[in-house]
Design a protein around this motif. Structure first.
Motif, PDB file in Angstrom:
ATOM      1  N   SER A  40      -8.783  39.306 -34.144  1.00 28.65           N
ATOM      2  CA  SER A  40      -8.002  40.251 -33.337  1.00 28.65           C
ATOM      3  C   SER A  40      -6.521  39.897 -33.379  1.00 28.65           C
ATOM      4  CB  SER A  40      -8.447  40.202 -31.874  1.00 28.65           C
ATOM      5  OG  SER A  40      -9.804  40.504 -31.777  1.00 28.65           O
ATOM      6  N   ALA A  41      -6.203  38.681 -33.805  1.00 20.13           N
ATOM      7  CA  ALA A  41      -4.799  38.264 -33.899  1.00 20.13           C
ATOM      8  C   ALA A  41      -4.089  39.081 -34.978  1.00 20.13           C
ATOM      9  CB  ALA A  41      -4.715  36.778 -34.227  1.00 20.13           C
ATOM     10  N   LEU A  42      -2.821  39.395 -34.731  1.00 23.34           N
ATOM     11  CA  LEU A  42      -2.026  40.174 -35.677  1.00 23.34           C
ATOM     12  C   LEU A  42      -0.943  39.276 -36.285  1.00 23.34           C
ATOM     13  CD1 LEU A  42      -1.485  43.347 -33.435  1.00 23.34           C
ATOM     14  CD2 LEU A  42      -3.052  43.128 -35.387  1.00 23.34           C
ATOM     15  N   PRO A  43      -0.527  39.603 -37.516  1.00 20.86           N
ATOM     16  CA  PRO A  43       0.645  38.904 -38.053  1.00 20.86           C
ATOM     17  C   PRO A  43       1.852  39.275 -37.183  1.00 20.86           C
ATOM     18  CG  PRO A  43      -0.456  40.243 -39.751  1.00 20.86           C
ATOM     19  CD  PRO A  43      -1.041  40.638 -38.432  1.00 20.86           C
ATOM     20  N   TYR A  44       2.724  38.306 -36.893  1.00 17.93           N
ATOM     21  CA  TYR A  44       3.885  38.618 -36.065  1.00 17.93           C
ATOM     22  C   TYR A  44       5.019  37.644 -36.372  1.00 17.93           C
ATOM     23  CZ  TYR A  44       6.477  40.555 -32.161  1.00 17.93           C
ATOM     24  OH  TYR A  44       7.432  41.196 -31.408  1.00 17.93           O
ATOM     25  N   HIS A  45       6.251  38.127 -36.173  1.00 19.28           N
ATOM     26  CA  HIS A  45       7.453  37.339 -36.485  1.00 19.28           C
ATOM     27  C   HIS A  45       8.378  37.369 -35.277  1.00 19.28           C
ATOM     28  CE1 HIS A  45      11.643  37.605 -38.609  1.00 19.28           C
ATOM     29  NE2 HIS A  45      11.401  36.353 -38.289  1.00 19.28           N
ATOM     30  N   TRP A  46       8.795  36.184 -34.798  1.00 21.99           N
ATOM     31  CA  TRP A  46       9.759  36.087 -33.704  1.00 21.99           C
ATOM     32  C   TRP A  46      11.117  35.688 -34.265  1.00 21.99           C
ATOM     33  CZ3 TRP A  46       4.670  34.695 -33.128  1.00 21.99           C
ATOM     34  CH2 TRP A  46       3.977  35.214 -32.019  1.00 21.99           C
ATOM     35  N   GLU A  76       3.114  34.841 -27.548  1.00 22.09           N
ATOM     36  CA  GLU A  76       1.783  35.420 -27.355  1.00 22.09           C
ATOM     37  C   GLU A  76       1.494  36.451 -28.429  1.00 22.09           C
ATOM     38  OE1 GLU A  76      -0.431  36.046 -23.413  1.00 22.09           O
ATOM     39  OE2 GLU A  76       0.675  37.905 -23.737  1.00 22.09           O
ATOM     40  N   ASN A  77       0.398  36.230 -29.124  1.00 24.90           N
ATOM     41  CA  ASN A  77       0.053  37.157 -30.201  1.00 24.90           C
ATOM     42  C   ASN A  77      -0.137  38.563 -29.635  1.00 24.90           C
ATOM     43  OD1 ASN A  77      -1.721  38.640 -32.181  1.00 24.90           O
ATOM     44  ND2 ASN A  77      -1.227  36.780 -33.323  1.00 24.90           N
ATOM     45  N   PRO A  78       0.535  39.586 -30.212  1.00 25.90           N
ATOM     46  CA  PRO A  78       0.415  40.950 -29.661  1.00 25.90           C
ATOM     47  C   PRO A  78      -1.007  41.513 -29.759  1.00 25.90           C
ATOM     48  CG  PRO A  78       1.653  40.967 -31.732  1.00 25.90           C
ATOM     49  CD  PRO A  78       1.448  39.514 -31.359  1.00 25.90           C
ATOM     50  N   GLY A  79      -1.853  40.916 -30.580  1.00 29.68           N
ATOM     51  CA  GLY A  79      -3.258  41.337 -30.647  1.00 29.68           C
ATOM     52  C   GLY A  79      -4.135  40.617 -29.628  1.00 29.68           C
ATOM     53  N   LEU A  80      -3.551  39.651 -28.906  1.00 27.53           N
ATOM     54  CA  LEU A  80      -4.315  38.848 -27.935  1.00 27.53           C
ATOM     55  C   LEU A  80      -3.573  38.836 -26.600  1.00 27.53           C
ATOM     56  CD1 LEU A  80      -4.999  35.872 -30.419  1.00 27.53           C
ATOM     57  CD2 LEU A  80      -6.632  37.654 -29.776  1.00 27.53           C
ATOM     58  N   LYS A  81      -3.276  40.030 -26.106  1.00 31.21           N
ATOM     59  CA  LYS A  81      -2.440  40.185 -24.904  1.00 31.21           C
ATOM     60  C   LYS A  81      -2.992  39.432 -23.698  1.00 31.21           C
ATOM     61  CE  LYS A  81       0.928  43.736 -25.043  1.00 31.21           C
ATOM     62  NZ  LYS A  81       1.750  42.662 -25.631  1.00 31.21           N
ATOM     63  N   ASP A  82      -2.083  38.825 -22.940  1.00 28.21           N
ATOM     64  CA  ASP A  82      -2.423  38.103 -21.699  1.00 28.21           C
ATOM     65  C   ASP A  82      -3.382  36.934 -21.905  1.00 28.21           C
ATOM     66  OD1 ASP A  82      -0.831  39.878 -20.200  1.00 28.21           O
ATOM     67  OD2 ASP A  82      -2.469  41.331 -20.146  1.00 28.21           O
ATOM     68  N   PRO A 310      -2.539  35.259 -39.301  1.00 27.00           N
ATOM     69  CA  PRO A 310      -3.900  35.024 -38.791  1.00 27.00           C
ATOM     70  C   PRO A 310      -4.885  34.673 -39.910  1.00 27.00           C
ATOM     71  CG  PRO A 310      -2.986  37.070 -37.906  1.00 27.00           C
ATOM     72  CD  PRO A 310      -2.098  36.636 -39.042  1.00 27.00           C
ATOM     73  N   SER A 311      -6.046  34.192 -39.484  1.00 25.34           N
ATOM     74  CA  SER A 311      -7.126  33.820 -40.402  1.00 25.34           C
ATOM     75  C   SER A 311      -7.421  34.909 -41.430  1.00 25.34           C
ATOM     76  CB  SER A 311      -8.397  33.577 -39.578  1.00 25.34           C
ATOM     77  OG  SER A 311      -9.537  33.512 -40.414  1.00 25.34           O
ATOM     78  N   TRP A 312      -7.560  34.484 -42.682  1.00 23.92           N
ATOM     79  CA  TRP A 312      -8.056  35.318 -43.786  1.00 23.92           C
ATOM     80  C   TRP A 312      -7.139  36.502 -44.105  1.00 23.92           C
ATOM     81  CZ3 TRP A 312     -10.564  32.753 -46.956  1.00 23.92           C
ATOM     82  CH2 TRP A 312     -11.409  33.324 -47.905  1.00 23.92           C
ATOM     83  N   HIS A 313      -5.850  36.385 -43.760  1.00 21.50           N
ATOM     84  CA  HIS A 313      -4.859  37.404 -44.118  1.00 21.50           C
ATOM     85  C   HIS A 313      -4.127  36.948 -45.382  1.00 21.50           C
ATOM     86  CE1 HIS A 313      -5.690  39.137 -40.255  1.00 21.50           C
ATOM     87  NE2 HIS A 313      -4.683  39.987 -40.313  1.00 21.50           N
ATOM     88  N   THR A 314      -4.275  37.709 -46.453  1.00 23.59           N
ATOM     89  CA  THR A 314      -3.583  37.351 -47.693  1.00 23.59           C
ATOM     90  C   THR A 314      -2.075  37.442 -47.484  1.00 23.59           C
ATOM     91  OG1 THR A 314      -5.428  38.169 -48.984  1.00 23.59           O
ATOM     92  CG2 THR A 314      -3.323  37.951 -50.136  1.00 23.59           C
ATOM     93  N   HIS A 315      -1.364  36.437 -47.961  1.00 25.65           N
ATOM     94  CA  HIS A 315       0.090  36.428 -47.795  1.00 25.65           C
ATOM     95  C   HIS A 315       0.756  35.752 -48.975  1.00 25.65           C
ATOM     96  CE1 HIS A 315      -1.423  32.670 -46.062  1.00 25.65           C
ATOM     97  NE2 HIS A 315      -0.278  32.113 -46.432  1.00 25.65           N
ATOM     98  N   ARG A 316       2.037  36.011 -49.123  1.00 24.75           N
ATOM     99  CA  ARG A 316       2.863  35.289 -50.104  1.00 24.75           C
ATOM    100  C   ARG A 316       4.258  35.095 -49.545  1.00 24.75           C
ATOM    101  NH1 ARG A 316       2.086  38.832 -55.344  1.00 24.75           N
ATOM    102  NH2 ARG A 316       3.366  37.133 -56.134  1.00 24.75           N
ATOM    103  N   HIS A 317       4.856  33.959 -49.915  1.00 26.67           N
ATOM    104  CA  HIS A 317       6.211  33.634 -49.457  1.00 26.67           C
ATOM    105  C   HIS A 317       7.181  33.779 -50.638  1.00 26.67           C
ATOM    106  CE1 HIS A 317       4.218  31.698 -46.055  1.00 26.67           C
ATOM    107  NE2 HIS A 317       3.659  30.807 -46.837  1.00 26.67           N
ATOM    108  N   ARG A 318       8.389  34.208 -50.311  1.00 23.02           N
ATOM    109  CA  ARG A 318       9.461  34.284 -51.320  1.00 23.02           C
ATOM    110  C   ARG A 318      10.689  33.606 -50.729  1.00 23.02           C
ATOM    111  NH1 ARG A 318       9.786  40.254 -52.344  1.00 23.02           N
ATOM    112  NH2 ARG A 318       7.820  40.283 -53.490  1.00 23.02           N
TER     113      ARG A 318
END
Ligand code: 1HN
Length: 347
Positions: A40-46, A76-82, A310-318
């Motif tokens: 339920s967690a979402l990718p997020y950037h602060w 707080e992850n926006p997919g895991l409110k409160d 979050p878990s199992w989210h494919t990502h790449r850094h540049r």
């Protein structure tokens, strides 16, 4: 028939068994046991400088560190409110301590890490020994160790707190205790544990008595030098760049049993191959600029920013310039349980 439409006679049955504390697994099985992780967690950037820092400073006028006990803005992850969590298993927050303040001594069973983001020379004391903190330093407070923070400098200090609180709460194994004194009395001089345990040596008859590292401060200067030399002497890993893992020198395992921590150097222009793993990961940018692509999101980051994959989210850094990323996750727990998985370099 869709999952949300339930035949009336079945619904009537569910309504009758509910009050008896019974429920039909067949309505829930597919949500409980998924083909792959479905966080339920979402990718997020602060964005630190433009968003978090101004609010952090404002909070300094609203409450003291002592009154707050810990003046922390929860990430707080926006997919895991409160739920006070950044991934399902981990807490993250940014803590500020102003000149002259103390955050009073306490201990608890959750493990905590600090990763220093801003300021110079405030301290965290762990079991009677102070660590003087600088940006990029990694400091641990293992389970049930007394710890307090203080700032005797003339500038605010801010660090990232990472804790395993959600895991420990899930296990109903959380204890905490305040100290009678705000600040611990100093029982060992600054640098003592570094000398005893941080030089690839340990005292001759020493045996570990806990599962955590006897070194509680890992200064950035040493991590950075290691990465610089490593980058000069070899090729980067396609998925990770030049990446090191912090260790408990007594075991070679993670500094604390529940949280793994890492630091990577991505050379300017380097782009990592697509990667995913089952440990949802929190990143703190130390140096450089760049971007991280997670699914259809693009996070353009700069020093002091924080982001979560979050878990199992494919990502790449540049990396747009030589970049250093600190990260932490629950990987040691998954490793211990034989659960951890990764997928390198697909799609
Ligand atoms: C805690 O004890 C600290 O000691 C920081 O600095 C953050 C978040 C949740 C629970 C306990 C600290 C915390 C925390």
């Amino acid at each position: 028939m869709t999952a949300t439409q339930v035949a009336p006679e079945r619904q009537a049955f569910y309504d009758r068994i509910g009050p008896e504390s019974l429920a039909p697994l067949w309505e829930r099985l597919h949500a409980l046991v998924t083909r792959e992780p479905s966080s339920s967690a979402l990718p997020y950037h602060w964005n630190y400088d433009d968003v978090v820092r101004p609010f952090m400073m404002e909070s300094g006028g609203l409450i003291t560190a002592k009154e707050a006990e810990r003046r922390v803005l929860i990430l707080e992850n926006p997919g895991l409110k409160d739920q006070s969590r950044i991934t399902n298993s981990l807490f993250a927050g940014l803590q500020m301590i102003l000149p002259g303040e103390v955050a009073p001594a306490h201990r608890h069973t959750p493990s905590a890490l600090r990763f220093i983001v801003e300021g110079h020379g405030a301290y965290t004391a762990v079991e009677g020994e102070r660590a003087i903190m600088e940006p990029g330093d990694f400091v641990i407070t293992p389970p049930w160790t007394w710890h307090d923070h203080g700032n005797e400098t003339d500038r605010a200090m801010v660090w990232l707190d990472g804790l395993d609180v959600p895991m420990i709460k899930m296990l109903d194994a959380s204890f905490a205790e305040p100290s009678n004194d705000d600040s611990q009395s100093i029982s060992r001089p600054v640098g003592d544990s570094q000398a005893r345990f941080g030089a690839n040596m340990v005292p001759v008859d020493w045996k570990p008595v806990t599962k955590s590292s006897p070194v509680f401060s890992y200064p950035y200067a040493r991590s950075r030098e290691a990465l610089t030399t490593m980058a000069r002497n070899g090729a980067p890993d396609p998925c990770h760049g030049h990446k090191l893992r912090y260790i408990n020198p007594a075991t070679g395992g993670s500094p604390m049993p529940t949280i793994g921590a890492f630091m990577a150097l991505l050379p300017s222009g380097f782009e990592t191959a697509p990667y995913r793993s089952t440990d949802g990961t929190i990143y703190s940018v130390v140096e450089g600029t760049g971007e991280t692509i997670v699914g259809d999101r693009v996070f353009r980051w700069k020093p002091r920013d924080i982001f979560v994959v979050p878990s199992w989210h494919t990502h790449r850094h540049r990396a747009g310039s030589d970049a250093v990323l600190f990260s932490f996750s629950d990987r040691p727990v998954q490793d211990m349980l034989g659960l951890w998985r990764e997928e390198r370099g697909h799609a």
